[in-house]
Motif scaffolding. Sequence first.
Motif, PDB file in Angstrom:
ATOM      1  N   LEU A 174       0.813  -1.219   0.000  1.00  0.00           N
ATOM      2  CA  LEU A 174       0.000   0.000   0.000  1.00  0.00           C
ATOM      3  C   LEU A 174       0.845   1.267   0.000  1.00  0.00           C
ATOM      4  O   LEU A 174       0.459   2.281  -0.582  1.00  0.00           O
ATOM      5  N   THR A 175       1.994   1.233   0.651  1.00  0.00           N
ATOM      6  CA  THR A 175       2.853   2.413   0.735  1.00  0.00           C
ATOM      7  C   THR A 175       3.828   2.524  -0.432  1.00  0.00           C
ATOM      8  O   THR A 175       4.500   3.540  -0.571  1.00  0.00           O
ATOM      9  N   GLY A 176       3.922   1.478  -1.238  1.00  0.00           N
ATOM     10  CA  GLY A 176       4.849   1.505  -2.363  1.00  0.00           C
ATOM     11  C   GLY A 176       6.271   1.109  -2.004  1.00  0.00           C
ATOM     12  O   GLY A 176       7.163   1.180  -2.841  1.00  0.00           O
ATOM     13  N   PHE A 177       6.503   0.672  -0.767  1.00  0.00           N
ATOM     14  CA  PHE A 177       7.851   0.293  -0.349  1.00  0.00           C
ATOM     15  C   PHE A 177       8.204  -1.158  -0.680  1.00  0.00           C
ATOM     16  O   PHE A 177       9.363  -1.548  -0.561  1.00  0.00           O
ATOM     17  N   TYR A 178       7.238  -1.935  -1.086  1.00  0.00           N
ATOM     18  CA  TYR A 178       7.483  -3.363  -1.327  1.00  0.00           C
ATOM     19  C   TYR A 178       8.596  -3.572  -2.357  1.00  0.00           C
ATOM     20  O   TYR A 178       9.554  -4.317  -2.112  1.00  0.00           O
ATOM     21  N   ARG A 179       8.501  -2.909  -3.487  1.00  0.00           N
ATOM     22  CA  ARG A 179       9.512  -3.089  -4.544  1.00  0.00           C
ATOM     23  C   ARG A 179      10.912  -2.700  -4.088  1.00  0.00           C
ATOM     24  O   ARG A 179      11.893  -3.292  -4.505  1.00  0.00           O
ATOM     25  N   ARG A 180      10.985  -1.678  -3.263  1.00  0.00           N
ATOM     26  CA  ARG A 180      12.282  -1.211  -2.782  1.00  0.00           C
ATOM     27  C   ARG A 180      12.897  -2.163  -1.773  1.00  0.00           C
ATOM     28  O   ARG A 180      14.108  -2.424  -1.781  1.00  0.00           O
ATOM     29  N   LEU A 181      12.089  -2.676  -0.849  1.00  0.00           N
ATOM     30  CA  LEU A 181      12.596  -3.471   0.263  1.00  0.00           C
ATOM     31  C   LEU A 181      12.577  -4.978   0.024  1.00  0.00           C
ATOM     32  O   LEU A 181      13.189  -5.726   0.771  1.00  0.00           O
ATOM     33  N   VAL A 182      11.836  -5.392  -1.005  1.00  0.00           N
ATOM     34  CA  VAL A 182      11.737  -6.830  -1.309  1.00  0.00           C
ATOM     35  C   VAL A 182      12.017  -7.029  -2.789  1.00  0.00           C
ATOM     36  O   VAL A 182      11.147  -7.411  -3.552  1.00  0.00           O
ATOM     37  N   PRO A 183      13.263  -6.738  -3.194  1.00  0.00           N
ATOM     38  CA  PRO A 183      13.577  -6.901  -4.614  1.00  0.00           C
ATOM     39  C   PRO A 183      13.528  -8.371  -5.018  1.00  0.00           C
ATOM     40  O   PRO A 183      13.639  -9.253  -4.183  1.00  0.00           O
ATOM     41  N   GLY A 184      13.324  -8.577  -6.284  1.00  0.00           N
ATOM     42  CA  GLY A 184      13.267  -9.944  -6.817  1.00  0.00           C
ATOM     43  C   GLY A 184      14.582 -10.674  -6.595  1.00  0.00           C
ATOM     44  O   GLY A 184      15.556 -10.106  -6.110  1.00  0.00           O
ATOM     45  N   PRO A 185      14.613 -11.946  -6.957  1.00  0.00           N
ATOM     46  CA  PRO A 185      15.795 -12.778  -6.712  1.00  0.00           C
ATOM     47  C   PRO A 185      17.038 -12.329  -7.370  1.00  0.00           C
ATOM     48  O   PRO A 185      17.438 -11.555  -7.926  1.00  0.00           O
TER      49      PRO A 185
END
Length: 108
Positions: A97-108
């Motif tokens: 929801l905050t948009g931080f997922y992509r930054r903090l949980v990058p792909g493999p």
Amino acid sequence: MTRPPLLDIVVVQLHDTTRLLLVGEIDLVSAPWLRTVVAEVLQEPGVCRIEVDTALVRFCDSSGLAAFVAVQRQAADQGVPLRLVEIPAHLRRVLLLTGFYRRLVPGP
């Protein structure tokens, strides 16, 4: 700095990865503890990667989110990738929801 009562951090070295297991709540009081521990880990020789295991995080407010972003930036400035792993559903939802997922949980 003394450890706040609602957050424990266990540091485990796994080959070239340092894993921080967070247990408890990350809020205004405990977020500085996370920053302190990451700063100490980054001082250790040979740190190649940091994984922050959030499986046992019961609560995370905006101070916790800000701490995650700050430690990720601090590690990146030293050339060390830092990412969140084992994210519980309630925290995953907030990160998305905050948009931080992509930054903090990058792909493999």
